[in-house]
Motif scaffolding. Structure first.
Motif, PDB file in Angstrom:
ATOM      1  N   GLY A  44      -8.946  -0.213   6.711  1.00  9.06           N
ATOM      2  CA  GLY A  44      -7.614   0.408   6.628  1.00  9.06           C
ATOM      3  C   GLY A  44      -6.521  -0.561   5.965  1.00  9.06           C
ATOM      4  O   GLY A  44      -5.861  -0.112   5.023  1.00  9.06           O
ATOM      5  N   VAL A  45      -6.663  -1.781   6.086  1.00 10.72           N
ATOM      6  CA  VAL A  45      -5.811  -2.650   5.548  1.00 10.72           C
ATOM      7  C   VAL A  45      -6.315  -2.721   4.182  1.00 10.72           C
ATOM      8  O   VAL A  45      -5.258  -2.890   3.098  1.00 10.72           O
ATOM      9  N   GLY A  46      -7.415  -2.627   3.684  1.00 12.07           N
ATOM     10  CA  GLY A  46      -7.836  -2.831   2.266  1.00 12.07           C
ATOM     11  C   GLY A  46      -7.386  -1.759   1.531  1.00 12.07           C
ATOM     12  O   GLY A  46      -6.849  -1.718   0.581  1.00 12.07           O
ATOM     13  N   TYR A  47      -7.538  -0.474   2.177  1.00 14.04           N
ATOM     14  CA  TYR A  47      -7.176   0.764   1.650  1.00 14.04           C
ATOM     15  C   TYR A  47      -5.684   0.631   1.370  1.00 14.04           C
ATOM     16  O   TYR A  47      -4.978   1.003   0.273  1.00 14.04           O
ATOM     17  N   SER A  48      -4.783   0.272   2.130  1.00 13.09           N
ATOM     18  CA  SER A  48      -3.347   0.388   2.062  1.00 13.09           C
ATOM     19  C   SER A  48      -2.996  -0.597   1.127  1.00 13.09           C
ATOM     20  O   SER A  48      -1.703  -0.441   0.290  1.00 13.09           O
ATOM     21  N   ILE A  49      -3.798  -1.593   0.604  1.00 14.62           N
ATOM     22  CA  ILE A  49      -3.367  -2.630  -0.260  1.00 14.62           C
ATOM     23  C   ILE A  49      -3.717  -1.978  -1.566  1.00 14.62           C
ATOM     24  O   ILE A  49      -3.092  -2.084  -2.714  1.00 14.62           O
ATOM     25  N   ALA A  50      -4.978  -1.351  -1.621  1.00 16.26           N
ATOM     26  CA  ALA A  50      -5.435  -0.782  -3.203  1.00 16.26           C
ATOM     27  C   ALA A  50      -4.735   0.486  -3.441  1.00 16.26           C
ATOM     28  O   ALA A  50      -4.846   0.796  -4.486  1.00 16.26           O
ATOM     29  N   TYR A  51      -4.488   1.347  -2.447  1.00 16.02           N
ATOM     30  CA  TYR A  51      -4.170   2.693  -2.761  1.00 16.02           C
ATOM     31  C   TYR A  51      -2.614   2.830  -2.322  1.00 16.02           C
ATOM     32  O   TYR A  51      -2.126   2.287  -1.599  1.00 16.02           O
ATOM     33  N   PRO A  52      -2.073   3.998  -2.794  1.00 18.22           N
ATOM     34  CA  PRO A  52      -0.731   4.446  -2.146  1.00 18.22           C
ATOM     35  C   PRO A  52      -0.963   4.609  -0.765  1.00 18.22           C
ATOM     36  O   PRO A  52      -1.712   5.573  -0.309  1.00 18.22           O
ATOM     37  N   ALA A  53       0.149   4.066   0.152  1.00 17.35           N
ATOM     38  CA  ALA A  53      -0.070   4.326   1.447  1.00 17.35           C
ATOM     39  C   ALA A  53       1.152   4.580   2.088  1.00 17.35           C
ATOM     40  O   ALA A  53       1.254   5.560   2.976  1.00 17.35           O
ATOM     41  N   TRP A  54       2.097   3.450   2.154  1.00 18.97           N
ATOM     42  CA  TRP A  54       3.072   3.317   3.065  1.00 18.97           C
ATOM     43  C   TRP A  54       4.474   3.886   2.445  1.00 18.97           C
ATOM     44  O   TRP A  54       4.869   3.203   1.316  1.00 18.97           O
ATOM     45  N   PRO A  55       4.982   4.795   3.325  1.00 15.96           N
ATOM     46  CA  PRO A  55       6.123   5.436   2.776  1.00 15.96           C
ATOM     47  C   PRO A  55       7.418   4.696   2.626  1.00 15.96           C
ATOM     48  O   PRO A  55       7.713   3.657   3.580  1.00 15.96           O
ATOM     49  N   ILE A  57      11.662   3.877   0.841  1.00 14.90           N
ATOM     50  CA  ILE A  57      12.841   4.737   0.820  1.00 14.90           C
ATOM     51  C   ILE A  57      12.953   5.856  -0.267  1.00 14.90           C
ATOM     52  O   ILE A  57      13.411   6.624  -0.097  1.00 14.90           O
ATOM     53  N   SER A  58      12.265   5.241  -1.470  1.00 12.65           N
ATOM     54  CA  SER A  58      12.381   6.170  -2.647  1.00 12.65           C
ATOM     55  C   SER A  58      11.195   6.532  -3.238  1.00 12.65           C
ATOM     56  O   SER A  58      11.128   7.059  -4.307  1.00 12.65           O
ATOM     57  N   GLY A  59      10.140   6.226  -2.409  1.00 14.07           N
ATOM     58  CA  GLY A  59       8.721   6.482  -2.824  1.00 14.07           C
ATOM     59  C   GLY A  59       7.782   5.856  -1.731  1.00 14.07           C
ATOM     60  O   GLY A  59       8.195   5.356  -0.732  1.00 14.07           O
ATOM     61  N   ALA A  60       6.551   5.570  -2.381  1.00 15.18           N
ATOM     62  CA  ALA A  60       5.616   4.875  -1.524  1.00 15.18           C
ATOM     63  C   ALA A  60       4.955   3.866  -2.104  1.00 15.18           C
ATOM     64  O   ALA A  60       5.167   3.798  -3.440  1.00 15.18           O
ATOM     65  N   THR A  61       4.383   2.899  -1.497  1.00 10.77           N
ATOM     66  CA  THR A  61       3.822   1.823  -2.188  1.00 10.77           C
ATOM     67  C   THR A  61       2.745   2.529  -3.091  1.00 10.77           C
ATOM     68  O   THR A  61       2.035   3.387  -2.803  1.00 10.77           O
ATOM     69  N   THR A  62       2.414   1.781  -4.269  1.00 16.29           N
ATOM     70  CA  THR A  62       1.689   2.244  -5.516  1.00 16.29           C
ATOM     71  C   THR A  62       0.270   1.788  -5.078  1.00 16.29           C
ATOM     72  O   THR A  62      -0.799   2.392  -5.582  1.00 16.29           O
ATOM     73  N   GLY A  63      -0.002   0.511  -4.491  1.00 14.77           N
ATOM     74  CA  GLY A  63      -1.283   0.085  -4.590  1.00 14.77           C
ATOM     75  C   GLY A  63      -1.652  -0.666  -5.635  1.00 14.77           C
ATOM     76  O   GLY A  63      -1.191  -0.303  -6.809  1.00 14.77           O
ATOM     77  N   VAL A  64      -2.463  -1.658  -5.402  1.00 13.81           N
ATOM     78  CA  VAL A  64      -2.692  -2.605  -6.502  1.00 13.81           C
ATOM     79  C   VAL A  64      -3.572  -1.914  -7.888  1.00 13.81           C
ATOM     80  O   VAL A  64      -3.531  -2.028  -9.102  1.00 13.81           O
ATOM     81  N   LEU A  65      -4.195  -0.941  -7.521  1.00 15.22           N
ATOM     82  CA  LEU A  65      -5.253  -0.160  -8.611  1.00 15.22           C
ATOM     83  C   LEU A  65      -4.393   0.837  -9.173  1.00 15.22           C
ATOM     84  O   LEU A  65      -4.715   1.289 -10.401  1.00 15.22           O
ATOM     85  N   GLY A  66      -3.153   1.294  -8.765  1.00 14.74           N
ATOM     86  CA  GLY A  66      -2.227   2.155  -9.400  1.00 14.74           C
ATOM     87  C   GLY A  66      -2.719   3.553  -9.499  1.00 14.74           C
ATOM     88  O   GLY A  66      -2.194   4.224 -10.296  1.00 14.74           O
ATOM     89  N   TRP A  67      -3.564   3.870  -8.600  1.00 15.47           N
ATOM     90  CA  TRP A  67      -4.267   5.223  -8.670  1.00 15.47           C
ATOM     91  C   TRP A  67      -3.278   6.262  -8.154  1.00 15.47           C
ATOM     92  O   TRP A  67      -2.719   6.006  -7.093  1.00 15.47           O
ATOM     93  N   SER A  68      -3.381   7.548  -8.528  1.00  9.72           N
ATOM     94  CA  SER A  68      -2.434   8.767  -7.926  1.00  9.72           C
ATOM     95  C   SER A  68      -3.037  10.077  -8.143  1.00  9.72           C
ATOM     96  O   SER A  68      -3.793  10.184  -9.219  1.00  9.72           O
ATOM     97  N   THR A  69      -2.843  10.976  -7.275  1.00 11.67           N
ATOM     98  CA  THR A  69      -3.517  12.192  -7.446  1.00 11.67           C
ATOM     99  C   THR A  69      -2.661  12.830  -9.087  1.00 11.67           C
ATOM    100  O   THR A  69      -3.193  13.498  -9.684  1.00 11.67           O
ATOM    101  N   ARG A  70      -1.544  12.480  -9.105  1.00 12.83           N
ATOM    102  CA  ARG A  70      -0.739  12.952 -10.059  1.00 12.83           C
ATOM    103  C   ARG A  70      -1.164  12.277 -11.382  1.00 12.83           C
ATOM    104  O   ARG A  70      -1.340  13.192 -12.376  1.00 12.83           O
ATOM    105  N   GLY A  71      -1.600  11.227 -11.289  1.00 11.21           N
ATOM    106  CA  GLY A  71      -2.235  10.545 -12.583  1.00 11.21           C
ATOM    107  C   GLY A  71      -3.540  11.260 -12.876  1.00 11.21           C
ATOM    108  O   GLY A  71      -3.916  11.661 -14.117  1.00 11.21           O
TER     109      GLY A  71
END
Length: 287
Positions: A44-55, A57-71
């Motif tokens: 869980g810790v690794g996932y929250s670091i690598a992928y978007p996870a935490w909401p 104020i103006s968005g969510a953390t993007t994660g070090v991999l920069g992955w997104s469903t929008r992308g």
């Protein structure tokens, strides 16, 4: 805890909990369960670091991999557009009147146009394009501004009576409630009813015929067949945009109508305008 004790049969200390005489043993958790828990926490810790996870104020953390469903979706759209680039270019360059001569291009245009119609046009014209009161039926052959494919494309591109496109179709029916007396309006209504209905007051319709010639024929024509250049509807075909009963016709004559259609050329790409025009023309009512 004071009430903890060692179970005499197992030799294991109890937790001190007692339910109706049943005491809970304080056995340690199984090793496999603990290791599974620890691995889930690490994952869980690794996932929250690598992928978007935490909401935030103006968005969510993007994660070090920069992955997104929008992308992913954007990439899929880009690949799709690349695969159809030749067809899109041909659709934009082809004369609309000759589009049906190219079977593959016409099939692509209709398929693409159907998707555009369902997303942008069905809210007013209905999912099956049969229209509703105040919204034209696109399945019949009754067209205010022309039903040839190029005319449909012009209407889609520029719209009707909007204030955002200088090339929009524009016409204005007068509100005759301030110009005609009630009995004159009733006579005119009866004449219009007589054009497409076998049940009417002949004497009243005769009076209405004269009033129609004086006030309405300049737009709708002497035979009330309409004029596409002015967007004046045919009143003799029993096809009504706002209703053909006496009450609806009276309201139309007294207050007039002023339907507005957006200029979709300002919202859609040129290829989408052409595609949806091809789709509408292919529905069966295109001239």
């Amino acid at each position: 805890m004071a009430d903890r004790k060692v179970d005499s049969e197992t030799g294991v200390e109890t937790t001190g909990h007692n339910w109706d005489g049943i005491e809970e043993l304080n056995n340690p958790l199984p090793r496999w369960w603990l290791w599974t828990l620890y691995l889930c926490i690490i994952w869980g810790v690794g996932y929250s670091i690598a992928y978007p996870a935490w909401p935030m104020i103006s968005g969510a953390t993007t994660g070090v991999l920069g992955w997104s469903t929008r992308g992913n979706v954007a990439q899929d759209i880009k690949e799709h557009e690349g695969q159809n680039a030749e067809l899109v270019a041909a659709l934009v360059q082809t004369d609309m009147d000759t589009l049906s001569d190219n079977a593959d291009l016409n099939r692509y245009a209709i398929a693409r146009g159907g998707a555009v119609f369902r997303a942008q046009c069905s809210q007013c014209h209905g999912s099956g394009a049969a229209g509703a009161t105040g919204y034209p039926n696109l399945l019949d052959n009754d067209w205010l501004w022309g039903g040839e494919i190029a005319q449909i494309a012009y209407t889609v591109r520029h719209g009707i009576r909007n204030d955002t496109d200088d090339d929009a179709h524009w016409s204005q029916m007068p509100a005759f409630g301030d110009q005609l007396e009630k009995d004159e309006i009733a006579a005119t209504v009866e004449y219009v009813v007589s054009l497409s209905n076998t049940e009417f007051d002949a004497a009243l319709a005769a009076t209405g015929s004269e009033l129609f010639a004086e006030n309405c024929a300049s737009c709708h024509g002497d035979a009330a067949l309409g004029d596409q250049d002015q967007g004046a509807p045919n009143l003799a075909d029993a096809i009504w945009l706002y209703g053909g009963d006496r009450e609806s016709l009276t309201y139309t004559i007294v207050n007039a109508r002023f339907g507005v259609m957006p200029a979709w050329g300002q919202r859609l790409s040129e290829e989408d305008v052409r595609a949806v025009s091809a789709y509408v023309h292919a529905l069966g009512g295109g001239e």
